[in-house]
Scaffold this motif. Structure first.
Motif, PDB file in Angstrom:
ATOM      1  N   ASN A  70       0.844  -1.260  -0.462  1.00 36.23           N
ATOM      2  CA  ASN A  70      -0.223  -0.240   0.413  1.00 36.23           C
ATOM      3  C   ASN A  70       0.887   1.123  -0.164  1.00 36.23           C
ATOM      4  OD1 ASN A  70      -1.357   2.277   1.099  1.00 36.23           O
ATOM      5  ND2 ASN A  70      -2.861   1.002   1.210  1.00 36.23           N
ATOM      6  N   LEU A  71       1.836   1.657   0.814  1.00 34.85           N
ATOM      7  CA  LEU A  71       2.369   2.598   0.930  1.00 34.85           C
ATOM      8  C   LEU A  71       3.235   2.229  -0.231  1.00 34.85           C
ATOM      9  CD1 LEU A  71       4.222   2.091   4.242  1.00 34.85           C
ATOM     10  CD2 LEU A  71       2.518   3.455   4.118  1.00 34.85           C
ATOM     11  N   LYS A  72       3.995   1.468  -0.884  1.00 34.01           N
ATOM     12  CA  LYS A  72       4.992   1.880  -1.737  1.00 34.01           C
ATOM     13  C   LYS A  72       3.776   2.802  -3.336  1.00 34.01           C
ATOM     14  CE  LYS A  72       4.310  -2.108  -4.823  1.00 34.01           C
ATOM     15  NZ  LYS A  72       5.267  -3.007  -4.977  1.00 34.01           N
ATOM     16  N   ILE A  73       2.217   2.673  -3.260  1.00 33.77           N
ATOM     17  CA  ILE A  73       1.943   2.733  -4.661  1.00 33.77           C
ATOM     18  C   ILE A  73       1.223   4.327  -4.427  1.00 33.77           C
ATOM     19  CG2 ILE A  73      -0.553   2.508  -5.535  1.00 33.77           C
ATOM     20  CD1 ILE A  73       1.303   0.045  -6.395  1.00 33.77           C
ATOM     21  N   SER A 283      13.210   6.809  -2.599  1.00 33.55           N
ATOM     22  CA  SER A 283      13.624   5.929  -1.611  1.00 33.55           C
ATOM     23  C   SER A 283      13.645   5.287  -1.263  1.00 33.55           C
ATOM     24  CB  SER A 283      14.328   7.174  -0.680  1.00 33.55           C
ATOM     25  OG  SER A 283      15.215   7.523  -1.033  1.00 33.55           O
ATOM     26  N   VAL A 284      12.448   5.040  -0.476  1.00 31.87           N
ATOM     27  CA  VAL A 284      10.878   4.063   0.068  1.00 31.87           C
ATOM     28  C   VAL A 284      10.958   3.631  -0.536  1.00 31.87           C
ATOM     29  CG1 VAL A 284       9.298   4.309   1.355  1.00 31.87           C
ATOM     30  CG2 VAL A 284      11.154   6.197   1.870  1.00 31.87           C
ATOM     31  N   MET A 285      10.232   4.199  -2.068  1.00 29.33           N
ATOM     32  CA  MET A 285       9.274   3.373  -2.910  1.00 29.33           C
ATOM     33  C   MET A 285      10.508   1.747  -3.193  1.00 29.33           C
ATOM     34  SD  MET A 285       8.304   3.692  -6.402  1.00 29.33           S
ATOM     35  CE  MET A 285       9.328   4.308  -7.358  1.00 29.33           C
ATOM     36  N   LEU A 286      12.069   2.247  -3.554  1.00 29.51           N
ATOM     37  CA  LEU A 286      13.089   1.336  -4.158  1.00 29.51           C
ATOM     38  C   LEU A 286      13.013   0.126  -2.534  1.00 29.51           C
ATOM     39  CD1 LEU A 286      14.737   3.362  -5.957  1.00 29.51           C
ATOM     40  CD2 LEU A 286      13.399   2.083  -6.865  1.00 29.51           C
ATOM     41  N   CYS A 287      13.368   0.433  -2.127  1.00 31.15           N
ATOM     42  CA  CYS A 287      13.792  -0.239  -0.766  1.00 31.15           C
ATOM     43  C   CYS A 287      12.419  -0.740  -0.471  1.00 31.15           C
ATOM     44  CB  CYS A 287      13.855   1.241   0.517  1.00 31.15           C
ATOM     45  SG  CYS A 287      13.550   0.080   1.755  1.00 31.15           S
ATOM     46  N   VAL A 288      10.890  -0.941  -0.674  1.00 25.01           N
ATOM     47  CA  VAL A 288       9.939  -1.889  -0.223  1.00 25.01           C
ATOM     48  C   VAL A 288      10.393  -2.404  -1.056  1.00 25.01           C
ATOM     49  CG1 VAL A 288       7.819  -1.950   0.006  1.00 25.01           C
ATOM     50  CG2 VAL A 288       9.210   0.204   1.121  1.00 25.01           C
ATOM     51  N   THR A 289       9.914  -2.285  -2.695  1.00 22.80           N
ATOM     52  CA  THR A 289       9.534  -3.187  -3.743  1.00 22.80           C
ATOM     53  C   THR A 289      10.997  -4.666  -3.658  1.00 22.80           C
ATOM     54  OG1 THR A 289       8.953  -1.563  -4.750  1.00 22.80           O
ATOM     55  CG2 THR A 289      10.063  -2.987  -6.110  1.00 22.80           C
ATOM     56  N   ALA A 290      12.132  -3.775  -3.594  1.00 23.71           N
ATOM     57  CA  ALA A 290      13.138  -5.125  -3.895  1.00 23.71           C
ATOM     58  C   ALA A 290      13.735  -5.510  -2.361  1.00 23.71           C
ATOM     59  CB  ALA A 290      14.660  -3.547  -2.780  1.00 23.71           C
ATOM     60  N   GLY A 385      20.958   4.725  -0.223  1.00 25.97           N
ATOM     61  CA  GLY A 385      20.020   4.645   1.089  1.00 25.97           C
ATOM     62  C   GLY A 385      18.752   4.345   0.793  1.00 25.97           C
ATOM     63  N   ALA A 386      18.686   3.554  -0.693  1.00 25.64           N
ATOM     64  CA  ALA A 386      17.427   2.968  -0.035  1.00 25.64           C
ATOM     65  C   ALA A 386      17.841   1.454  -0.366  1.00 25.64           C
ATOM     66  CB  ALA A 386      17.293   2.807  -1.702  1.00 25.64           C
ATOM     67  N   TYR A 387      19.589   1.047  -0.608  1.00 25.87           N
ATOM     68  CA  TYR A 387      19.823   0.016  -0.414  1.00 25.87           C
ATOM     69  C   TYR A 387      19.699  -0.255   1.571  1.00 25.87           C
ATOM     70  CZ  TYR A 387      22.725  -3.807  -0.103  1.00 25.87           C
ATOM     71  OH  TYR A 387      23.531  -5.171   0.330  1.00 25.87           O
ATOM     72  N   SER A 388      20.420   1.021   2.203  1.00 27.68           N
ATOM     73  CA  SER A 388      20.725   0.613   3.717  1.00 27.68           C
ATOM     74  C   SER A 388      19.383   0.744   3.641  1.00 27.68           C
ATOM     75  CB  SER A 388      20.867   2.023   3.842  1.00 27.68           C
ATOM     76  OG  SER A 388      22.307   2.366   2.658  1.00 27.68           O
ATOM     77  N   TYR A 389      18.178   1.504   3.077  1.00 28.23           N
ATOM     78  CA  TYR A 389      16.677   1.432   3.724  1.00 28.23           C
ATOM     79  C   TYR A 389      16.403  -0.426   3.909  1.00 28.23           C
ATOM     80  CZ  TYR A 389      16.836   6.789   3.416  1.00 28.23           C
ATOM     81  OH  TYR A 389      16.835   7.675   4.198  1.00 28.23           O
ATOM     82  N   TYR A 390      17.055  -0.878   2.823  1.00 29.32           N
ATOM     83  CA  TYR A 390      16.397  -2.270   2.393  1.00 29.32           C
ATOM     84  C   TYR A 390      17.589  -3.029   3.194  1.00 29.32           C
ATOM     85  CZ  TYR A 390      17.168  -6.660   0.595  1.00 29.32           C
ATOM     86  OH  TYR A 390      17.388  -7.868  -0.106  1.00 29.32           O
ATOM     87  N   THR A 391      18.262  -3.560   3.826  1.00 23.54           N
ATOM     88  CA  THR A 391      19.403  -3.760   4.481  1.00 23.54           C
ATOM     89  C   THR A 391      18.336  -3.725   6.235  1.00 23.54           C
ATOM     90  OG1 THR A 391      20.982  -3.637   3.630  1.00 23.54           O
ATOM     91  CG2 THR A 391      21.759  -3.992   5.419  1.00 23.54           C
ATOM     92  N   LEU A 392      18.040  -2.060   6.733  1.00 25.33           N
ATOM     93  CA  LEU A 392      18.178  -2.263   7.695  1.00 25.33           C
ATOM     94  C   LEU A 392      16.075  -3.074   7.813  1.00 25.33           C
ATOM     95  CD1 LEU A 392      18.274  -0.956  10.444  1.00 25.33           C
ATOM     96  CD2 LEU A 392      16.357   0.697   9.511  1.00 25.33           C
TER      97      LEU A 392
END
Length: 401
Positions: A70-73, A283-290, A385-392
């Motif tokens: 929901n958030l990414k959309i 940044s958020v969308m790429l993190c969430v989708t990954a 930054g998106a990769y860092s969020y994804y890792t976290l």
């Protein structure tokens, strides 16, 4: 193709398809009052739908998978609403920009210089490819989003049995709140119609706005390169050369650059607030989708998420790439006067030429709010930054399990 030929406009040889798309999706409002109100209602309906997506966040907050989806959309839809809202509020500024680009483009196309004509035709062809490929990518994404529930219903027997037995819920086109029961077939169909409309119209918003903005960026780069060519030719035609000819050429180069700087700043003022929000959203969308791709086990679902990720990356990359091109073309512009035969002229010509070079030191660069410039380096930082969020996010979920 005849369809693509109909999109061309002889009065706007560079922006023809883009302006027609803006008019078709109602970003450039028509003069007719009834049509104007119609488009405003269409915009309002999609804006209300975006608000229902935020409401739905509250109802799905306990389910991480649904919440992330929901958030990414929702965040991407928020950027789209902001694009349209600012475009409507700053309608006169955008019309001024489109008028300037069309006018300056027509002036340069009237030249007999084969080098300049080849450059103009090359940039025009490039703009068409960018526009049509972007449209194709966006509408492919919209088509995948809209047909995904139908595809899953007919391709997954387990899902179909769960829905028919009442043990599962229908997969929505876009997750949103509706003031009726979406788990009944009539309620689900009504919700799907509204969601499909919002997805299609929102896709039209994105394609028309983004391709118009990107083509305008390409124009700025082309105009800078054409101006550099004209500066290098300031002392050409020695037989007919004189004070009057030199000053006429000098003043024309100065006028064109002044207009270029003025309208680039106007363009940046219209685009900068949107890009500031979009960088955060991306940044958020790429993190969430990954993250969703790594935890998803269904190959088809993973493919759809990957396609969505590619679109998100491509959208931001095209802005950063073309803004970066404008920055470097602007920095290289001051070389133009020094590529002329200035060294063979009298001191009085050199002094005037130095004034022109000082004018060219006003570098054109687009920004994302007051914090950063829109460049490829910024794009790379966003990916990091998106990769860092994804890792976290991945580590936090691993710790919970």
């Amino acid at each position: 193709m005849k369809l693509l030929e109909k999109l061309e406009d002889p009065d706007r040889p560079l922006l023809g398809p883009n302006v027609k798309a803006l008019k078709f999706w109602g970003l450039l409002l028509p003069e007719s009052r009834s049509k104007k109100y119609f488009y405003l209602f269409m915009h309002f309906a999609v804006t209300v739908f975006t608000a229902t997506e935020y409401i739905d966040v509250w109802f799905v907050k306990s389910d991480l998978a649904l919440l992330l989806n929901n958030l990414k959309i929702t965040m991407l839809a928020t950027v789209s609403v902001l694009k349209v809202t600012t475009f409507l509020l700053w309608q006169n500024a955008w019309r001024d920009l489109i008028g300037y680009v069309s006018r300056a483009d027509l002036e340069q196309r009237a030249t007999s210089d084969s080098r300049k004509l080849a450059l103009i035709n090359g940039f025009t062809g490039y703009c068409r490819k960018i526009t049509y490929y972007y449209w194709f990518l966006m509408y492919t994404t919209v088509a995948i989003v809209t047909v995904q529930p139908i595809f899953k219903f007919f391709s997954s027997a387990a899902y179909r049995l769960d829905v028919q037995s009442g043990n599962g819920t229908y997969l929505q086109v876009v997750s949103s709140w509706i003031p009726w029961d979406k788990n009944t077939l009539p309620g689900y169909l009504l919700a799907s119609i509204y969601q499909t409309y919002a997805a299609i119209y929102g896709g039209g918003w994105i394609t028309s706005f983004d391709t118009n903005a990107i083509v305008i960026m390409v124009f700025f780069r082309a105009e800078l390169e054409l101006l550099r060519i004209d500066c290098a030719a300031l002392f050409d035609d020695e037989k007919s050369f004189g004070d009057m000819a030199f000053m006429r050429r000098l003043k024309e180069c100065h006028r064109r650059h002044t207009e270029l700087v003025k309208h680039s700043r106007l363009f940046d003022s219209c685009l900068s607030p949107i890009m500031l929000l979009y960088m955060f959203v991306c940044s958020v969308m790429l993190c969430v989708t990954a993250y969703q791709i790594t935890i998803e086990t269904n190959p088809m679902e993973r493919f759809l998420m990957t396609e969505y990720l590619v679109f998100g990356v491509a959208q931001l990359f095209m802005y950063c790439w073309h803004s970066n091109d404008v920055l470097y073309a602007s920095q290289d512009l001051s070389r133009g006067p020094y590529e002329s035969a200035w060294w063979s002229r009298d001191v009085k010509y050199r002094k005037n030429l130095y004034i022109l070079v000082a004018q060219f030191n006003k570098v054109i660069v687009f920004s994302a709010g007051p914090f950063t410039k829109l460049t490829v380096a910024t794009f790379i930082r966003i990916l990091k930054g998106a990769y860092s969020y994804y890792t976290l996010l991945s580590q936090s979920q691993m710790n919970k399990t």
